[in-house]
Design a protein around this motif. Structure first.
Motif, PDB file in Angstrom:
ATOM      1  N   ARG A   1       7.168  -7.722  12.049  1.00  0.00           N
ATOM      2  CA  ARG A   1       5.872  -8.081  11.467  1.00  0.00           C
ATOM      3  C   ARG A   1       5.027  -8.838  12.479  1.00  0.00           C
TER       4      ARG A   1
ATOM      5  N   ARG B   1      -2.232  -2.766   8.609  1.00  0.00           N
ATOM      6  CA  ARG B   1      -1.935  -2.830   7.180  1.00  0.00           C
ATOM      7  C   ARG B   1      -1.266  -1.548   6.695  1.00  0.00           C
ATOM      8  N   MET B   2      -1.739  -0.425   7.190  1.00  0.00           N
ATOM      9  CA  MET B   2      -1.135   0.852   6.806  1.00  0.00           C
ATOM     10  C   MET B   2       0.321   0.922   7.269  1.00  0.00           C
TER      11      MET B   2
ATOM     12  N   LYS C   1       2.571  -1.399   5.179  1.00  0.00           N
ATOM     13  CA  LYS C   1       2.772  -0.857   3.834  1.00  0.00           C
ATOM     14  C   LYS C   1       3.814   0.259   3.858  1.00  0.00           C
ATOM     15  N   PHE C   2       3.732   1.136   4.857  1.00  0.00           N
ATOM     16  CA  PHE C   2       4.682   2.244   4.925  1.00  0.00           C
ATOM     17  C   PHE C   2       6.087   1.748   5.261  1.00  0.00           C
TER      18      PHE C   2
ATOM     19  N   THR D   1       7.358  -1.153   4.624  1.00  0.00           N
ATOM     20  CA  THR D   1       7.900  -1.830   3.438  1.00  0.00           C
ATOM     21  C   THR D   1       8.450  -0.817   2.445  1.00  0.00           C
ATOM     22  N   PHE D   2       7.752   0.298   2.292  1.00  0.00           N
ATOM     23  CA  PHE D   2       8.247   1.357   1.417  1.00  0.00           C
ATOM     24  C   PHE D   2       9.564   1.932   1.937  1.00  0.00           C
TER      25      PHE D   2
ATOM     26  N   LYS E   1       0.817  10.759   4.175  1.00  0.00           N
ATOM     27  CA  LYS E   1       0.762   9.334   3.832  1.00  0.00           C
ATOM     28  C   LYS E   1      -0.491   8.653   4.350  1.00  0.00           C
TER      29      LYS E   1
END
Length: 724
Positions: A308, A323-324, A327-328, A330-331, A357
């Motif tokens: 991070r 941010r993208m 987010k990915f 984390t998924f 995505k």
């Protein structure tokens, strides 16, 4: 592998007549099986027809590598030394084993640097971490190889030798001090005896060697008791000097090279790291953090943000991309809990899934090639799993998921061989098995006959695939791996400090494989100062040179002495220069099914060679599966006791060097795992992992909870605790 306690035999009549397991080949799987069997009390004989440990997992000095090349090129299908047919009794059949290793093909070497005559060529091929059973033969062969190397060099003007640097002086009280006798000896004291062999003859010889080393390095003002003092981590990377590195200098510094035949990293939460910790084999090795993950895009090499902190500190990504990406990722960490997100793409490629995505092309490239490290055709679930594994390994021992063993991958098989020897395993190099004796009634292997005609009874036989004759492998369809080894004069991405890096270069054409590049710096103890060691690996489409040459041309400068002037004038962008290169194809048998082999008894188990993957997962799994077939219901590699926990019979006095090395003082400090992935990135030389270790107390609870495992760092001065 050990100090005094290793049982290494020279003559066949010294071998035991009855054994539980005979293992032929000292590759990683065979070494793990030997350690696991010896640990539970099985009688193990471990032999290898080579005079070095590791097989296709071995590491060599430069002269050792040249000898290996000549050995591969000069193989002949000679007859066995002693007839074995009179050893076969009535009611028995024999399976003759192969006498040639056909796993290496298309060997090509190239020298791109200036050659210069050198008188003091490195003596002793195959000496670095390799032990010859017959010392007299070793000396004679070394002298012959030395003459060959001298005759191959051309006479040009000589250059001054770069000043050696002191690296990693190991504490004399450390249990590891009898294995390598450390890089300071390798990197600085060329006249001292080579003591990095996996075996040692006597304790007195080891003590003398350590004393000699201590006398020689007294001027370095290193305090006695310091553990593995390393070079200054803030020291800038060695800049390219006006005086170029010549071939004679490479040969002269040959002992400072540790060149792997197989190039891999350890995932920090991978099966090999878990096994090293669980079995306590980690005490025999040292590891270094991998500090950079690179990518090749648009003709440029760039660093990939991993954690991070890296992502939000990166200048390569826009705020929207950051941010993208977060987010990915984390998924991906918990993608199994959201099957609706990917179930429709289960049969599609991961690269196609990434396009859906709403990720930018830049992010898709980073994720596919530098995080998942997957091919363009990899299935979606495979790509998600690889990304998840990558993320789970972050932060355990550094800011990347990877570790590298100091002195090369060839150290790992030797560590397990040492563990086997500690628990009674018998080792014999330059020794082989001519044939298997099979009982006709039971169709089981009941004995083996070695190359001296000596018959040894055994319950089980484990063999590396390369020893099997063609008769039993005629239905096997082989894959091949293309390998390249380059010695270069600088890094592919300049830095203020030495870095160990990994780079995946995407396929140039549709049918071409992607190429994995591992770049090792001098602080990894695999190459001398002023050079870098670059390993290239990919699945084979043709010869190794054909597969790898386009990538080498894109990232490096290649020119011979005659082309040197023209290339200097026309070169616009400075690239690392290739000084010497080796290309070869190695057979990949990791996907061969056991049922494919014809006519083998059911108590004969076949180990494959190295696969093309980055990690060691397949090798550890195969070793564990074979062990459970050999010893059903037994624990696989249970933890070995620490020396201080052993209770001796009699008056309680511990005998000198009773199989576990010299008694050690308590470690200076123990550093727990860095579970905080938001921590600042670790610099290239900022952290060196000395041992992956756990305390004997509460061992079971710690093994069930990986977060409780500890990591010893040789430059640690304080205790760092995990956040609760």
């Amino acid at each position: 592998p050990g100090s005094g306690h290793v049982r290494c035999v020279k003559m066949a009549d010294a071998l035991p007549e009855e054994l539980d397991v005979v293992i032929l080949g000292t590759g990683l799987q065979e070494a793990i099986i030997a350690a696991a069997c010896s640990r539970i009390g099985q009688r193990v004989l471990h032999v290898d027809r080579k005079n070095y440990y590791g097989g296709n997992w071995a590491s060599f000095s430069f002269s050792g590598l040249l000898s290996w090349i000549e050995e591969c090129r000069g193989q002949t299908s000679g007859n066995a030394d002693v007839s074995w047919k009179d050893k076969i009794l009535e009611g028995e059949d024999a399976i003759q084993l192969g006498q040639m290793d056909r796993s290496i093909e298309n060997l090509e070497t190239f020298c791109y640097t200036r050659t210069v005559a050198v008188e003091d060529v490195e003596t002793g091929a195959l000496e670095n971490k390799q032990t010859n059973v017959n010392s007299n033969t070793t000396i004679e062969n070394a002298a012959l190889r030395n003459q060959d190397e001298k005759s191959q060099t051309c006479k040009v003007e000589s250059i001054d030798e770069a000043a050696p640097s002191l690296e990693n002086i190991e504490d004399q009280d450390s249990p590891l001090s009898t294995k390598e006798e450390v890089s300071s000896e390798k990197n600085q004291i060329e006249d001292s005896p080579c003591s990095s062999n996996i075996t040692s003859s006597t304790n007195s010889e080891i003590t003398l060697t350590i004393k000699d080393i201590a006398d020689n390095i007294a001027s370095t003002e290193v305090e006695a008791g310091n553990i593995n003092q390393t070079t200054d981590v803030s020291a800038p990377e060695v800049k390219k000097e006006a005086k170029e590195m010549t071939y004679s200098q490479i040969v002269k510094d040959g002992r400072k090279f540790n060149i792997d035949l197989t190039s891999k990293f350890l995932y920090s939460r991978g099966s090999l790291v878990d096994l090293l910790i669980k079995s306590n084999v980690s005490r025999y090795a040292e590891f270094k953090n991998i500090t950079r993950i690179l990518t090749f895009q648009g003709g440029k090499v760039e660093q990939v943000p991993c954690s991070r902190a890296d992502v939000f500190a990166s200048k390569q990504l826009t705020m929207v991309e950051k941010r993208m990406l977060m987010k990915f990722l984390t998924f991906c960490l918990e993608y199994e809990q959201h099957p609706d997100e990917y179930i429709d793409f289960k049969d599609s490629g991961f690269s196609d899934y990434l396009k859906t995505k709403k990720l930018t092309a830049n992010l898709q490239h980073f994720i596919l090639h530098s995080i998942a490290m997957a091919s363009e055709t990899a299935p979606t679930t495979e790509g998600l799993k690889a990304t998840q594994h990558f993320l789970q390994c972050l932060g355990r021992y550094g800011n990347t998921p990877f570790l590298f063993p100091l002195y090369g991958v060839g150290e790992i098989p030797q560590c397990f061989c040492r563990m086997s020897a500690v628990f009674g395993g018998t080792y014999c190099l330059r020794h082989s098995v001519q044939c298997l004796v099979v009982d006709r009634e039971t169709a089981r292997c009941k004995a083996v006959i070695d190359n001296n005609g000596y018959r040894i009874s055994c319950e089980h036989f484990v063999v590396n695939h390369n020893y099997l004759p063609e008769k039993h492998t005629k239905n096997v369809q082989y894959r091949y791996i293309s390998r390249g080894v380059l010695i270069t004069d600088s890094s592919v991405l300049k830095s203020n400090s030495e870095q160990i890096s990994i780079l995946t270069v995407p396929a140039v054409e549709k049918d071409q494989p992607s190429v994995r590049i591992i770049e090792l710096c001098p602080s990894s103890n695999t190459c001398p100062q002023g050079t870098y060691l670059v390993h290239l690996t990919c699945l084979s489409n043709g010869t190794a040179k054909e597969d790898l040459e386009p990538v080498v041309s894109s990232l490096f400068t290649q020119y011979s002495e005659n082309e040197e002037t023209d290339c200097h004038e026309c070169e616009v962008e400075e690239k690392p220069r290739v000084l010497w290169a080796l290309y070869f194809n190695v057979r990949d048998t990791s996907a061969v099914d056991r049922n494919t082999y014809e006519g083998l008894p059911n108590n004969v188990f076949v180990c494959c060679g190295p696969d093309a993957a980055l990690g060691f997962e397949q090798s550890v799994k195969q070793a564990e599966d074979i062990f459970h077939q050999l010893c059903p219901g037994e624990e696989f590699c249970p933890a070995a006791p620490n020396p201080e926990d052993i209770i001796y019979d009699g008056d309680g006095a511990q005998p000198e060097n009773a199989g576990f090395g010299d008694p050690t003082e308590p470690e200076v400090a123990e550093v727990k795992e860095n579970e905080n992935s938001k921590s600042d990135p670790i610099d290239g030389n900022d952290e060196m992992v000395k041992a992956l270790d756990i305390n004997e107390m509460d061992r079971e609870s710690k093994m069930s909870n990986p977060d409780m495992q500890t990591l010893k760092c040789n430059n640690a001065t304080e205790m760092l605790k995990n956040a609760e």
